[in-house]
Design an enzyme around this catalytic site. Structure first.
Site, mmCIF file in Angstrom:
data_model
loop_
_atom_site.group_PDB
_atom_site.id
_atom_site.type_symbol
_atom_site.label_atom_id
_atom_site.label_comp_id
_atom_site.label_asym_id
_atom_site.label_seq_id
_atom_site.Cartn_x
_atom_site.Cartn_y
_atom_site.Cartn_z
ATOM 1 C CE1 TYR A 105 9.381 28.669 10.610
ATOM 2 C CE2 TYR A 105 7.852 29.881 11.847
ATOM 3 C CZ TYR A 105 9.059 29.222 11.861
ATOM 4 O OH TYR A 105 9.781 28.576 12.747
ATOM 5 C CE LYS A 151 19.659 17.924 3.228
ATOM 6 N NZ LYS A 151 20.869 17.447 3.872
ATOM 7 C CG ASP A 190 22.960 18.420 6.276
ATOM 8 O OD1 ASP A 190 23.266 19.099 5.406
ATOM 9 O OD2 ASP A 190 22.907 17.260 5.935
ATOM 10 C CG ASP A 233 12.390 28.338 14.425
ATOM 11 O OD1 ASP A 233 12.568 29.172 15.283
ATOM 12 O OD2 ASP A 233 12.030 27.296 14.616
ATOM 13 C CG ASP A 271 16.244 27.910 19.066
ATOM 14 O OD1 ASP A 271 16.001 28.915 18.916
ATOM 15 O OD2 ASP A 271 15.316 27.218 19.879
HETATM 16 C C1 IPM Z 1 11.317 32.148 16.860
HETATM 17 C C2 IPM Z 1 10.187 31.311 17.585
HETATM 18 C C3 IPM Z 1 8.924 31.405 16.818
HETATM 19 C C4 IPM Z 1 9.108 30.838 15.573
HETATM 20 C C5 IPM Z 1 7.882 30.591 17.364
HETATM 21 C C6 IPM Z 1 7.359 31.109 18.694
HETATM 22 C C7 IPM Z 1 6.666 30.707 16.387
HETATM 23 O O1 IPM Z 1 10.508 30.073 17.808
HETATM 24 O O2 IPM Z 1 11.094 33.252 16.925
HETATM 25 O O3 IPM Z 1 12.410 31.623 16.763
HETATM 26 O O4 IPM Z 1 9.059 29.718 14.945
HETATM 27 O O5 IPM Z 1 9.798 31.543 14.555
HETATM 28 MN MN MN Z 2 12.775 29.656 17.255
#
Ligand code: IPM
Ligand code: MN
Length: 350
Positions: free
Chosen positions: A137, A189, A222, A246, A250
């Site tokens: 990042y 990893k 993974d 990140d 999700d």
């Molecule tokens: C998150 C989002 C952000 C990230 C994006 C919007 C830059 O996906 O907060 O997880 O990648 O951190």
């Molecule tokens: Mn994200």
């Protein structure tokens, strides 16, 4: 009576709608728990950018340094090129305010549907500690021979000893304080990324020596994805880098019921932290009063916990757990209630 200064950035899309419900709950709980807070509203986001070309002026950053916390709705708009607001607002805040931890609880609340068959709230209850200031990042890299057949794009993952160590140390402290399985899993990893993950692994076991009561574990990222689906109950706290964090959060959000319920905190344990629902601005649901505000409400709860208002945070969580039992779904438009009705229900059950 304690009084907090909270900067509020409702942001884009459904951000304002969910923040409105979050503030509704904070207002109600502040009266019960006997604290006061002052809201300072900021209109940063797509609309302001489109009007003025300004994303986040440095003067605002200076103001943010003086508040107790920041409460953020969402950033991102279909009319604005991807990256401008995400980098210029969200990532700039995370980096400038040195919010080096992204804390993302993955907790299945009662009555919430999970796509994982046969798993129950007692099986899905872990926290991801995502490094929030380094890794891929940092935006370091370059093109070579751009536009030619021999083009090369380099994207650097920067991992500093200091950055890795403070993240890992935070994760150990957090695991201790959480006091559940007392288990911290490093996820990376080491088998392929032999520079970055060598540093992470060495640092992890160095810091572990200071925490003899915490069980340590390692899972390649993974494999961690696999276990998060097959045996989520194995996890207590996971610590990982920015990019992997990140991605796996999700996945985490999905197994806890979706973006409608997943909240996170961008923490500077020594400074100003920022709390936000993990989901985006959901343009297609904007202004319809159908979006799930629970993620924003839970982000508010995390904010109170961080400010030291644990009792108030607990009150919110208990109420949310009553409300999730009544909802048909966590998905926008399918909740059985509108956005504002969910906010009202959380207030009523406080
Ligand atoms: C998150 C989002 C952000 C990230 C994006 C919007 C830059 O996906 O907060 O997880 O990648 O951190
Ligand atoms: Mn994200």
């Amino acid at each position: 009576m304690k009084k907090y200064k909270i900067a509020v950035i409702p942001g884009d899309g459904t951000g304002p709608e969910v923040i409105r419900e979050g503030l509704k709950v904070l207002d109600a709980v502040s009266k019960k728990a006997n604290f006061k807070y002052e809201k300072i509203m900021y209109d940063f986001g797509a609309e302001r950018y489109k009007k003025t070309g300004e994303v986040l002026p440095d003067s605002a950053l200076e103001e943010f340094r003086k508040v107790d916390a920041i409460y953020l709705g969402a950033v991102g708009h279909p009319d604005v090129k991807p990256g401008i607001l995400e980098k210029g607002l969200l990532l700039k805040l995370r980096f400038s305010l040195e919010q080096y931890i992204n804390l993302r609880p993955v907790k299945l609340y009662p009555g919430v549907w999970t796509p994982i068959k046969d798993k129950k709230p007692e099986d899905i209850d872990f926290v991801v500690v995502r490094e929030n200031n380094e890794g891929l990042y940092v935006g370091e890299g370059e093109f070579k021979n751009k536009g030619t057949k021999d083009e090369i794009a380099l994207q650097v993952s920067r991992n500093t000893k200091k950055g890795v160590e403070r993240c890992i140390r935070y994760a150990f402290e957090y695991t201790l304080r959480r006091n559940k399985q007392k288990k911290l899993t490093l996820s990376g990893k080491t088998n392929v990324l032999t520079y970055a993950w060598d540093l992470w692994e060495r640092t992890f076991y160095e810091v572990a020596k200071d925490y003899p009561d915490i069980k340590t574990d390692y899972a390649h990222v993974d494999a961690a994805c696999m276990w998060m689906v097959k045996n989520p109950e194995w996890f207590d706290v996971i610590v990982t880098d920015n990019m992997f964090g990140d991605i796996i959060t999700d996945l985490g959000a999905m197994i806890q019921g979706g973006m409608g319920i997943a909240a996170g905190g961008n923490l500077n344990p020594e400074g100003v932290s920022m709390f936000e629902p993990i989901g985006g601005s959901a343009p297609k649901y904007t202004g319809k009063n159908v979006i799930n505000p629970l993620a924003a409400i839970c982000a508010g709860m995390m904010m109170l916990e961080t400010l030291g208002e644990e009792k108030a945070a607990n009150t919110i969580e208990k109420s949310v757990m009553k409300v999730t039992k009544k909802m048909k779904s966590m998905s926008a438009g399918k909740m059985g209630y509108s956005t504002s009705e969910i906010g009202d229900l959380v207030v009523k059950n406080l």
